[in-house]
Design a protein around this motif. Sequence first.
Motif, PDB file in Angstrom:
ATOM      1  N   UNK A  84      10.999   6.225 -12.353  1.00  0.00           N
ATOM      2  CA  UNK A  84      10.166   6.715 -11.254  1.00  0.00           C
ATOM      3  C   UNK A  84       9.241   5.600 -10.774  1.00  0.00           C
ATOM      4  N   UNK A  85       8.633   4.876 -11.713  1.00  0.00           N
ATOM      5  CA  UNK A  85       7.737   3.776 -11.341  1.00  0.00           C
ATOM      6  C   UNK A  85       8.488   2.734 -10.508  1.00  0.00           C
ATOM      7  N   UNK A  86       9.725   2.438 -10.890  1.00  0.00           N
ATOM      8  CA  UNK A  86      10.522   1.468 -10.136  1.00  0.00           C
ATOM      9  C   UNK A  86      10.776   1.968  -8.712  1.00  0.00           C
ATOM     10  N   UNK A  87      11.069   3.272  -8.571  1.00  0.00           N
ATOM     11  CA  UNK A  87      11.290   3.848  -7.238  1.00  0.00           C
ATOM     12  C   UNK A  87      10.006   3.838  -6.421  1.00  0.00           C
ATOM     13  N   UNK A  88       8.885   4.111  -7.106  1.00  0.00           N
ATOM     14  CA  UNK A  88       7.580   4.070  -6.441  1.00  0.00           C
ATOM     15  C   UNK A  88       7.298   2.671  -5.903  1.00  0.00           C
ATOM     16  N   UNK A  89       7.532   1.658  -6.740  1.00  0.00           N
ATOM     17  CA  UNK A  89       7.321   0.273  -6.309  1.00  0.00           C
ATOM     18  C   UNK A  89       8.193  -0.064  -5.096  1.00  0.00           C
ATOM     19  N   UNK A  90       9.439   0.365  -5.155  1.00  0.00           N
ATOM     20  CA  UNK A  90      10.373   0.085  -4.056  1.00  0.00           C
ATOM     21  C   UNK A  90       9.876   0.715  -2.759  1.00  0.00           C
ATOM     22  N   UNK A  91       9.438   1.964  -2.832  1.00  0.00           N
ATOM     23  CA  UNK A  91       8.967   2.664  -1.634  1.00  0.00           C
ATOM     24  C   UNK A  91       7.697   1.999  -1.084  1.00  0.00           C
ATOM     25  N   UNK A  92       6.764   1.708  -1.969  1.00  0.00           N
ATOM     26  CA  UNK A  92       5.505   1.105  -1.535  1.00  0.00           C
ATOM     27  C   UNK A  92       5.747  -0.239  -0.847  1.00  0.00           C
ATOM     28  N   UNK A  93       6.581  -1.073  -1.434  1.00  0.00           N
ATOM     29  CA  UNK A  93       6.848  -2.391  -0.865  1.00  0.00           C
ATOM     30  C   UNK A  93       7.540  -2.279   0.492  1.00  0.00           C
ATOM     31  N   UNK A  94       8.469  -1.344   0.579  1.00  0.00           N
ATOM     32  CA  UNK A  94       9.245  -1.199   1.818  1.00  0.00           C
ATOM     33  C   UNK A  94       8.415  -0.632   2.961  1.00  0.00           C
ATOM     34  N   UNK A  95       7.297   0.051   2.631  1.00  0.00           N
ATOM     35  CA  UNK A  95       6.523   0.729   3.673  1.00  0.00           C
ATOM     36  C   UNK A  95       5.112   0.168   3.833  1.00  0.00           C
ATOM     37  N   UNK A  96       4.907  -1.043   3.339  1.00  0.00           N
ATOM     38  CA  UNK A  96       3.673  -1.759   3.611  1.00  0.00           C
ATOM     39  C   UNK A  96       2.477  -1.361   2.780  1.00  0.00           C
ATOM     40  N   UNK A  97       2.694  -0.705   1.647  1.00  0.00           N
ATOM     41  CA  UNK A  97       1.594  -0.316   0.768  1.00  0.00           C
ATOM     42  C   UNK A  97       1.431  -1.318  -0.376  1.00  0.00           C
ATOM     43  N   UNK A  98       0.258  -1.307  -0.965  1.00  0.00           N
ATOM     44  CA  UNK A  98       0.032  -2.088  -2.167  1.00  0.00           C
ATOM     45  C   UNK A  98       0.932  -1.563  -3.281  1.00  0.00           C
ATOM     46  N   UNK A  99       1.650  -2.467  -3.919  1.00  0.00           N
ATOM     47  CA  UNK A  99       2.558  -2.056  -4.999  1.00  0.00           C
ATOM     48  C   UNK A  99       1.737  -1.759  -6.248  1.00  0.00           C
ATOM     49  N   UNK A 100       1.904  -0.553  -6.761  1.00  0.00           N
ATOM     50  CA  UNK A 100       1.108  -0.098  -7.902  1.00  0.00           C
ATOM     51  C   UNK A 100       1.888   0.976  -8.636  1.00  0.00           C
ATOM     52  N   UNK A 101       1.546   1.166  -9.932  1.00  0.00           N
ATOM     53  CA  UNK A 101       2.161   2.250 -10.699  1.00  0.00           C
ATOM     54  C   UNK A 101       1.652   3.608 -10.231  1.00  0.00           C
ATOM     55  N   UNK A 102       0.533   3.629  -9.545  1.00  0.00           N
ATOM     56  CA  UNK A 102      -0.067   4.882  -9.063  1.00  0.00           C
ATOM     57  C   UNK A 102       0.561   5.294  -7.726  1.00  0.00           C
ATOM     58  N   UNK A 103       0.863   6.567  -7.625  1.00  0.00           N
ATOM     59  CA  UNK A 103       1.394   7.154  -6.377  1.00  0.00           C
ATOM     60  C   UNK A 103       0.234   7.886  -5.705  1.00  0.00           C
ATOM     61  N   UNK A 104      -0.264   7.334  -4.610  1.00  0.00           N
ATOM     62  CA  UNK A 104      -1.481   7.824  -3.980  1.00  0.00           C
ATOM     63  C   UNK A 104      -1.194   8.913  -2.941  1.00  0.00           C
ATOM     64  N   UNK A 105      -2.261   9.496  -2.427  1.00  0.00           N
ATOM     65  CA  UNK A 105      -2.095  10.508  -1.376  1.00  0.00           C
ATOM     66  C   UNK A 105      -1.526   9.892  -0.106  1.00  0.00           C
ATOM     67  N   UNK A 106      -1.919   8.667   0.194  1.00  0.00           N
ATOM     68  CA  UNK A 106      -1.330   7.984   1.355  1.00  0.00           C
ATOM     69  C   UNK A 106       0.158   7.724   1.137  1.00  0.00           C
ATOM     70  N   UNK A 107       0.536   7.391  -0.107  1.00  0.00           N
ATOM     71  CA  UNK A 107       1.960   7.243  -0.425  1.00  0.00           C
ATOM     72  C   UNK A 107       2.700   8.561  -0.205  1.00  0.00           C
ATOM     73  N   UNK A 108       2.096   9.645  -0.665  1.00  0.00           N
ATOM     74  CA  UNK A 108       2.682  10.972  -0.439  1.00  0.00           C
ATOM     75  C   UNK A 108       2.937  11.187   1.053  1.00  0.00           C
ATOM     76  N   UNK A 109       1.933  10.888   1.867  1.00  0.00           N
ATOM     77  CA  UNK A 109       2.058  11.105   3.310  1.00  0.00           C
ATOM     78  C   UNK A 109       3.250  10.347   3.879  1.00  0.00           C
TER      79      UNK A 109
END
Length: 456
Positions: free
Chosen positions: A353-378
């Motif tokens: 899951x963390x790997x998928x989170x990192x992939x999504x964050x990087x692809x969508x311009x977010x800071x890459x982190x182990x935490x899935x934030x509310x902005x990431x949810x959006x």
Amino acid sequence: MQRLASRTAPRILRTLASGVVALLTTLALVLTTGALTTPARADGNVVTPGDFTGYGFDQCLAPKQWEMNRWLNHSPFLAVGIYISGKSRACRNQPNLTPSWVSTQLANGWRLLPITLGPQASCQPRFPRYGDDPTINPKPGKYGRYSLARTMGTDEAGTTVADAKALGIVAGSTLWYDLEGFDLGNTNCRESALAFLSAWTTKIHALGYVSGVYSSAGSGITMLDDARVNRPGTFDLPDAIWIARWDGHANTSTSYVRNEGWQPHARVKQYQGGHDETWGRVRINIDRNFLDLGQGSYADPETHCNGTKIAFYKYEVLEPGTKLPVKVKALQCVLTEQGAYKGKLDGVYSPAVVAAVHQWQAAHGFKVSDRWTKSNWMSLLIAGPQPVLKYGSAGPAVRRLQRTLNAANPQTELNASGVFDAATTVALKSWQSRVGFETSGVANAESWAGLAAGAR
């Protein structure tokens, strides 16, 4: 109901907050041409107006395409009345009303209300308008059936359908006859008008279309409702009515029609007469309407990942060690649907899951982190097609919007019903105001970009 177009002002694009400008540049191309919200059928245009509960406007002269685009992106309206036929219409010349115009509006999600203003009641003092537009023949005839009026109604229906087909308005669509107000107490005038509309409806049905009638609440609408109740089966009555009652109430209620008449979902009410409105810096003189037609706005049920729940009032921050298996499973499910996760749907915030989170964050311009934030949810919940949405819209895109607004603000507590209702409008306006966008209640290119960027 008849009026001509007003002058409009030049277009000014709104600049987005830092971080979403590049995305808006791409989406602005959609705004220029009109964002697709209702795909055309493979064999042609969609039936109109279809199933819809929401706001509309009518104006004599069909607006230019760029004006329609602006109003789609900024106004509360999703339906538009257009005069397609009839010698008595004020706007006989319709330079913008072409098959291409009709197809474009339908593809962009507009619900069209095609109107005919042909022969009018014989006691209507403003007609004939030109001299070559005869009024309805009021002679009762040998058997009192107003056969001449019926013949006129049949002929007008044939002309209406031919004009509708020429514009690409397909069978199954509702065609509206505009019968302006008249003296209801004039027997021959009233009965000939009723006979005319009955024959018009009969022929409209025979040619494969749905019949609608627009008229003033105190004359034509009262006449039709009295015929429905007092002389059942005597006349072919319209499938839907369009009530002109300028009471300022955006609903389909009026004391001029019994409660059960044309219910459910077979009414339109013109609740405000001619006035100027400006949306997207485009001013048009319009009448306002509220529609409730077909089945009303509704959304088919949907499921995700074999029944995994993904709609919540609150979307918490997630990270390794999180003890929120239902929310983690929802994250796994939506990441799976977006092609970003291929692991188990087990509710565990695992390394996969963390790997998928990192992939999504990087692809969508977010800071890459182990935490899935509310902005990431959006950004994840809103991902998908980006049609213009507003009150009355329905479908999967509305559900995505409702879930995303809940992620943006846990106090929102929207039911992800898939129907863009009053609560969704309020929630969207609140979010738009909070992030500094135009507070329109319309999910347009600017709002989609801001939501995708996680603006809170």
